[in-house]
Design a protein around this motif. Structure first.
Motif, mmCIF file in Angstrom:
data_model
loop_
_atom_site.group_PDB
_atom_site.id
_atom_site.type_symbol
_atom_site.label_atom_id
_atom_site.label_comp_id
_atom_site.label_asym_id
_atom_site.label_seq_id
_atom_site.Cartn_x
_atom_site.Cartn_y
_atom_site.Cartn_z
ATOM 1 N N ARG A 69 1.034 2.964 -13.586
ATOM 2 C CA ARG A 69 0.778 4.061 -12.650
ATOM 3 C C ARG A 69 -0.187 3.661 -11.543
ATOM 4 O O ARG A 69 -0.044 4.108 -10.408
ATOM 5 C CB ARG A 69 0.244 5.281 -13.404
ATOM 6 C CG ARG A 69 1.292 6.071 -14.156
ATOM 7 C CD ARG A 69 0.661 7.097 -15.093
ATOM 8 N NE ARG A 69 1.629 8.087 -15.526
ATOM 9 C CZ ARG A 69 2.601 7.878 -16.408
ATOM 10 N NH1 ARG A 69 2.710 6.654 -16.939
ATOM 11 N NH2 ARG A 69 3.448 8.831 -16.746
ATOM 12 N N THR A 70 -1.176 2.838 -11.869
ATOM 13 C CA THR A 70 -2.122 2.383 -10.852
ATOM 14 C C THR A 70 -1.778 0.984 -10.343
ATOM 15 O O THR A 70 -1.957 0.691 -9.162
ATOM 16 C CB THR A 70 -3.558 2.390 -11.408
ATOM 17 O OG1 THR A 70 -3.596 1.697 -12.671
ATOM 18 C CG2 THR A 70 -4.041 3.816 -11.612
ATOM 19 N N ASN A 88 11.527 5.545 -15.472
ATOM 20 C CA ASN A 88 10.547 5.563 -16.554
ATOM 21 C C ASN A 88 10.907 4.505 -17.589
ATOM 22 O O ASN A 88 11.554 3.512 -17.262
ATOM 23 C CB ASN A 88 10.459 6.971 -17.148
ATOM 24 C CG ASN A 88 11.824 7.528 -17.528
ATOM 25 O OD1 ASN A 88 12.721 6.783 -17.945
ATOM 26 N ND2 ASN A 88 11.994 8.832 -17.369
ATOM 27 N N ALA A 112 7.330 3.876 -14.254
ATOM 28 C CA ALA A 112 6.142 4.448 -14.896
ATOM 29 C C ALA A 112 6.603 5.218 -16.127
ATOM 30 O O ALA A 112 7.391 6.160 -15.995
ATOM 31 C CB ALA A 112 5.394 5.375 -13.943
ATOM 32 N N SER A 115 7.618 9.315 -16.787
ATOM 33 C CA SER A 115 7.581 9.901 -15.448
ATOM 34 C C SER A 115 8.949 10.479 -15.102
ATOM 35 O O SER A 115 9.956 10.185 -15.745
ATOM 36 C CB SER A 115 7.164 8.864 -14.409
ATOM 37 O OG SER A 115 8.141 7.843 -14.282
ATOM 38 N N GLU A 119 7.271 11.563 -9.476
ATOM 39 C CA GLU A 119 6.514 10.318 -9.451
ATOM 40 C C GLU A 119 7.348 9.171 -8.874
ATOM 41 O O GLU A 119 6.868 8.366 -8.076
ATOM 42 C CB GLU A 119 6.051 9.943 -10.864
ATOM 43 C CG GLU A 119 5.201 10.996 -11.548
ATOM 44 C CD GLU A 119 5.999 11.925 -12.433
ATOM 45 O OE1 GLU A 119 7.013 12.487 -11.955
ATOM 46 O OE2 GLU A 119 5.626 12.103 -13.600
ATOM 47 N N LEU A 123 6.494 6.758 -5.587
ATOM 48 C CA LEU A 123 6.436 5.294 -5.646
ATOM 49 C C LEU A 123 7.467 4.662 -4.711
ATOM 50 O O LEU A 123 7.206 3.618 -4.103
ATOM 51 C CB LEU A 123 6.655 4.825 -7.084
ATOM 52 C CG LEU A 123 5.523 5.163 -8.063
ATOM 53 C CD1 LEU A 123 5.928 4.822 -9.486
ATOM 54 C CD2 LEU A 123 4.245 4.436 -7.685
ATOM 55 N N ASN A 155 5.814 17.322 -13.110
ATOM 56 C CA ASN A 155 5.595 16.139 -13.941
ATOM 57 C C ASN A 155 4.842 16.531 -15.205
ATOM 58 O O ASN A 155 3.905 17.328 -15.165
ATOM 59 C CB ASN A 155 4.808 15.075 -13.171
ATOM 60 C CG ASN A 155 3.512 15.591 -12.597
ATOM 61 O OD1 ASN A 155 3.503 16.529 -11.802
ATOM 62 N ND2 ASN A 155 2.397 14.979 -12.969
ATOM 63 N N LYS A 157 3.247 14.385 -17.391
ATOM 64 C CA LYS A 157 2.089 13.545 -17.674
ATOM 65 C C LYS A 157 1.259 13.354 -16.398
ATOM 66 O O LYS A 157 1.786 13.411 -15.291
ATOM 67 C CB LYS A 157 2.534 12.174 -18.201
ATOM 68 C CG LYS A 157 3.375 12.230 -19.470
ATOM 69 C CD LYS A 157 2.575 12.696 -20.660
ATOM 70 C CE LYS A 157 3.430 12.651 -21.933
ATOM 71 N NZ LYS A 157 2.675 13.125 -23.113
ATOM 72 N N PHE A 159 -0.542 11.818 -13.247
ATOM 73 C CA PHE A 159 -0.128 10.738 -12.354
ATOM 74 C C PHE A 159 -1.058 10.735 -11.146
ATOM 75 O O PHE A 159 -1.385 11.798 -10.600
ATOM 76 C CB PHE A 159 1.317 10.934 -11.893
ATOM 77 C CG PHE A 159 1.858 9.786 -11.078
ATOM 78 C CD1 PHE A 159 2.378 8.670 -11.711
ATOM 79 C CD2 PHE A 159 1.816 9.819 -9.693
ATOM 80 C CE1 PHE A 159 2.868 7.598 -10.971
ATOM 81 C CE2 PHE A 159 2.300 8.756 -8.945
ATOM 82 C CZ PHE A 159 2.825 7.642 -9.586
ATOM 83 N N TYR A 164 -1.314 7.178 -3.758
ATOM 84 C CA TYR A 164 -0.187 6.830 -2.906
ATOM 85 C C TYR A 164 -0.032 7.794 -1.725
ATOM 86 O O TYR A 164 0.966 7.750 -1.009
ATOM 87 C CB TYR A 164 1.098 6.818 -3.742
ATOM 88 C CG TYR A 164 0.993 5.903 -4.930
ATOM 89 C CD1 TYR A 164 1.227 4.543 -4.809
ATOM 90 C CD2 TYR A 164 0.608 6.396 -6.188
ATOM 91 C CE1 TYR A 164 1.111 3.691 -5.893
ATOM 92 C CE2 TYR A 164 0.481 5.548 -7.273
ATOM 93 C CZ TYR A 164 0.736 4.201 -7.126
ATOM 94 O OH TYR A 164 0.604 3.356 -8.199
#
Length: 342
Positions: A69-70, A88, A112, A115, A119, A123, A155, A157, A159, A164
């Motif tokens: 994610r990062t 994902n 990710a 996701s 998300e 990205l 989403n 989870k 994020f 971004y």
């Protein structure tokens, strides 16, 4: 002047002095806090903990090993990559290295785990806006989360959307987080010395050792669970906001090849013919098939249809996480589809 008056004046003076001291302390505290926050923010902006390129300094590339994610902030702007994988864990085993060997396209995995489309599209936007030239190919893993009818595409989870963001103010506010502070020492050591392991550049993350370590390949209970019929959901009648958003995103790069991949699932996750779950699955598939039909250089690869490989329990850890041999078959089909679009 009476003694009582003198005492009263003294008390008033003492009270005023105390209030002045407290006011001075409060001002000092506020100023110190603001300066500390400003200093922390400035340092975070300069050392760029996640290698976003938002710093004015020229720094060592890459980040330490961390979650995708990062880490995707660094990988996604690497100019070496001309292809990317989004989704994902259902596309996690697709190997950028193997795909490059068969297609000639340098791929990066920007998946990710856990996701969804919200998300994935963020990205994708990050990746596209950091290309000097349009990428050669984009692969998107289309599972049931990409079938949502909710226009917000929520989403499940956490994020780091701030990381971004196109809004510089949102990015700067996002830097004021405890987990960013935790990166300071490791980031500074890496920048100054180059010591320490660097995160894998192409983002590949093989989950097989994790699943094997948890006994998914041999635990009788987990193997029995694999056979429980539980079809994965879909969306029978729409709307399909993720389709619309993905199409708009890819309109920026009309010459880029797009692979829409419905990843493999075990037979117990497939809808049975004539069952209530058949229409939602077909509705979502058709929505992406129509996108593939109207957008040039686009192919839908559907592994959520009954195939012999989906009946082999040795190719799956659970209903939606397959193993390496199946991943290689999917990669071969992707390679063939990209070749056919030349």
């Amino acid at each position: 002047m009476s003694s009582s008056t003198s005492s009263s004046d003294a008390a008033v003076g003492a009270s005023a002095a105390s209030e002045a001291r407290w006011a001075g302390f409060a001002r000092s505290f506020v100023v110190t806090t603001l300066l500390a926050l400003l200093g922390t923010l400035t340092l975070a902006w300069l050392i760029d903990p996640y290698d976003t390129g938002n710093t004015p300094l020229s720094l060592r590339e890459g980040v330490r090993p961390q979650g995708p994610r990062t880490a995707a902030a660094s990988r996604g702007r690497d100019p070496a990559f001309q292809g990317a994988i989004f989704g994902n864990s259902h596309v996690q085993l697709l190997s950028p290295e193997r795909l490059q060997a068969t297609t000639g396209i340098p791929f990066v995995s920007l998946m990710a785990p856990a996701s969804g489309p919200k998300e994935g599209l963020v990205l994708m936007d990050w990746f596209l806006r950091h290309r000097r030239e349009p990428p050669q190919a984009v692969i998107v893993g289309i599972d049931d989360l990409w079938c949502t009818a909710d226009p917000q595409m929520p989403n499940a989870k956490p994020f780091p959307f701030w990381l971004y963001s196109r809004d510089r103010a949102e990015y700067l506010v996002g830097l004021l987080r405890f987990d960013v502070l935790e990166e300071f020492q490791r980031r500074i050591v890496y920048l100054l010395t180059g010591r320490g392991e660097r995160a894998r550049r192409d983002g590949y993350w093989d989950y097989e050792p994790n699943y094997i370590g948890m006994g998914y390949d041999r635990d009788p209970g987990k193997r029995a669970e694999l056979e429980v019929y539980m079809p994965i959901g879909g969306n029978a009648d729409g709307p399909y906001p993720a389709v619309k958003a993905l199409e708009a995103m890819m309109a920026q790069v009309p010459g880029t090849k797009l692979i829409l991949l419905r990843p493999p699932v075990y037979r117990s996750a497939l809808p049975r013919p004539g069952s209530p779950s058949e229409r939602p699955d077909a509705g979502c598939r058709n929505a992406y098939a129509e996108l593939a039909a109207r957008r040039p250089l686009t192919t839908l690869i559907d592994w959520r249809r009954d195939r012999p490989e989906l009946h082999d329990p040795n190719q799956f850890f659970d209903r939606s996480h397959y193993r390496q041999p199946l991943a290689r078959l999917v990669e071969a089909e992707i390679t063939a589809a990209l070749e056919a679009m030349r």
